[in-house]
Enzyme design. Sequence first.
Site, PDB file in Angstrom:
ATOM      1  N   ASP A 272      41.878  35.121  39.226  1.00 20.71           N
ATOM      2  CA  ASP A 272      43.132  35.858  39.413  1.00 20.71           C
ATOM      3  C   ASP A 272      43.789  35.426  40.713  1.00 20.71           C
ATOM      4  O   ASP A 272      43.140  34.880  41.613  1.00 20.71           O
ATOM      5  CB  ASP A 272      42.860  37.361  39.434  1.00 20.71           C
ATOM      6  N   GLY A 273      45.090  35.669  40.803  1.00 17.09           N
ATOM      7  CA  GLY A 273      45.842  35.392  42.010  1.00 17.09           C
ATOM      8  C   GLY A 273      46.597  36.631  42.443  1.00 17.09           C
ATOM      9  O   GLY A 273      46.852  37.533  41.646  1.00 17.09           O
TER      10      GLY A 273
ATOM     11  N   GLU B   8      47.851  32.131  40.943  1.00 21.49           N
ATOM     12  CA  GLU B   8      47.158  32.141  39.649  1.00 21.49           C
ATOM     13  C   GLU B   8      46.705  30.738  39.265  1.00 21.49           C
ATOM     14  O   GLU B   8      45.582  30.546  38.785  1.00 21.49           O
ATOM     15  CB  GLU B   8      48.078  32.699  38.566  1.00 21.49           C
TER      16      GLU B   8
ATOM     17  N   ASP C  59      44.439  36.445  33.456  1.00 21.91           N
ATOM     18  CA  ASP C  59      45.434  37.424  32.987  1.00 21.91           C
ATOM     19  C   ASP C  59      46.865  36.905  33.068  1.00 21.91           C
ATOM     20  O   ASP C  59      47.816  37.640  32.784  1.00 21.91           O
ATOM     21  CB  ASP C  59      45.297  38.749  33.747  1.00 21.91           C
TER      22      ASP C  59
ATOM     23  N   HIS D 140      44.858  44.586  35.215  1.00 22.45           N
ATOM     24  CA  HIS D 140      44.942  45.982  35.665  1.00 22.45           C
ATOM     25  C   HIS D 140      44.691  46.963  34.520  1.00 22.45           C
ATOM     26  O   HIS D 140      45.371  47.979  34.390  1.00 22.45           O
ATOM     27  CB  HIS D 140      46.301  46.255  36.307  1.00 22.45           C
TER      28      HIS D 140
ATOM     29  N   ASP E  74      40.781  40.126  41.009  1.00 23.18           N
ATOM     30  CA  ASP E  74      42.021  40.564  41.634  1.00 23.18           C
ATOM     31  C   ASP E  74      41.772  41.022  43.068  1.00 23.18           C
ATOM     32  O   ASP E  74      42.522  40.679  43.990  1.00 23.18           O
ATOM     33  CB  ASP E  74      42.632  41.701  40.810  1.00 23.18           C
TER      34      ASP E  74
END
Length: 274
Positions: free
Chosen positions: A110-111, A150, A176, A232, A242
Amino acid sequence: MAARKGPKSYVVWVGRQTGIFSTWDECSRQVKGYPKARYKSFPSREEAEAAFAKGPGSAAPAKRPKASGETGAGARAKTQGTANGATRPRQAAPARDEPGQRFDIEIYCDGACEPNPGDAGSGMAVYRQGSLAELWYGLHNPQGTNNTAELNAFHQALRVAEQEIARGASVRIHCDSTYTINAITKWAGGWKKRGWKKADGQAIKNPEIIQPTHALFERLKAKVAIAHVKGHAGVEGNELADRMAMYGADQQEREFTRYQGSHAVAEVLKLKRG
C-alpha cells in the site's frame, strides 16, 4: 443483587485514528463523517482489545480471503476477512484462477500520501504460511503522490515475490489500487509499444517507476497472482500495509526498511501519524 457492569469500550478499526477508546465522545470524533468508518462498542476493555486485534469481523472467527478473477497468473480478485488463517505447505506451481486458492506467501502492499501531492510513503506486510512474518516501510518522497506511493509499494512487493518464487514458493500480491494494478498488468504493454506514450500521444506519468515495475511483472506474471483488495475495509494485511506506508512518510525514511518493532497487530495499528 445484580453485578454492576463496568464501562463500555469502543473499538475503531477504520477512522481518523484507530484504536480503543473509553468514551463515546472520543470514538465519535474518530468516525463521525469519516468515509466507511468501522467501529463497535464492547462491554469490557478485554473484549475490545481482543476484537481490535482480530479486525471488524471479530464477532465471529476470522475467515480467510477468497479470491476470484485474479490478474497475472490468475485474474484480479477482491478479498474479504483476514489473511492469517492457517495454511499448509504446498508445492509451488503457476498460480491459477481458482476460488479459495491458498498461497505459501501472501503480500499486501500500500501507499500513503498526505497531502496529495506531498509526503508519500510505501508499506508492505508479508505473510508466510498464514502468519504475519515481515513488515516494511519507507520510500519517503516529500513531493510524492498517492499513485507514486502505490506504484513503489507494488514494485517492492514484486521484488519480494521474485525472491520467494526462486525458493519454490507460490505467491499472491494484494493491492488496493486499481490504477496500479491496471497500469502495470494491462496498460503498460501498450504504452511500451508506443514509446511509453498514451494513445493520444502524450507521455505517461511516472515512467521512472512504471517501466522497471512492468519489466519485473513481465518476468513473473506466469508465476505470481495479483489480487485487488478493498482498502480501509478491515482486511488485516491491507490495514497493516497502510499503517506502514503512513509510518514511512512520517519517519521520512527514504530506504525501504524492515520494521523492527512489535508485530502484534493491535500494536502496529496503534501507530499514529505525526
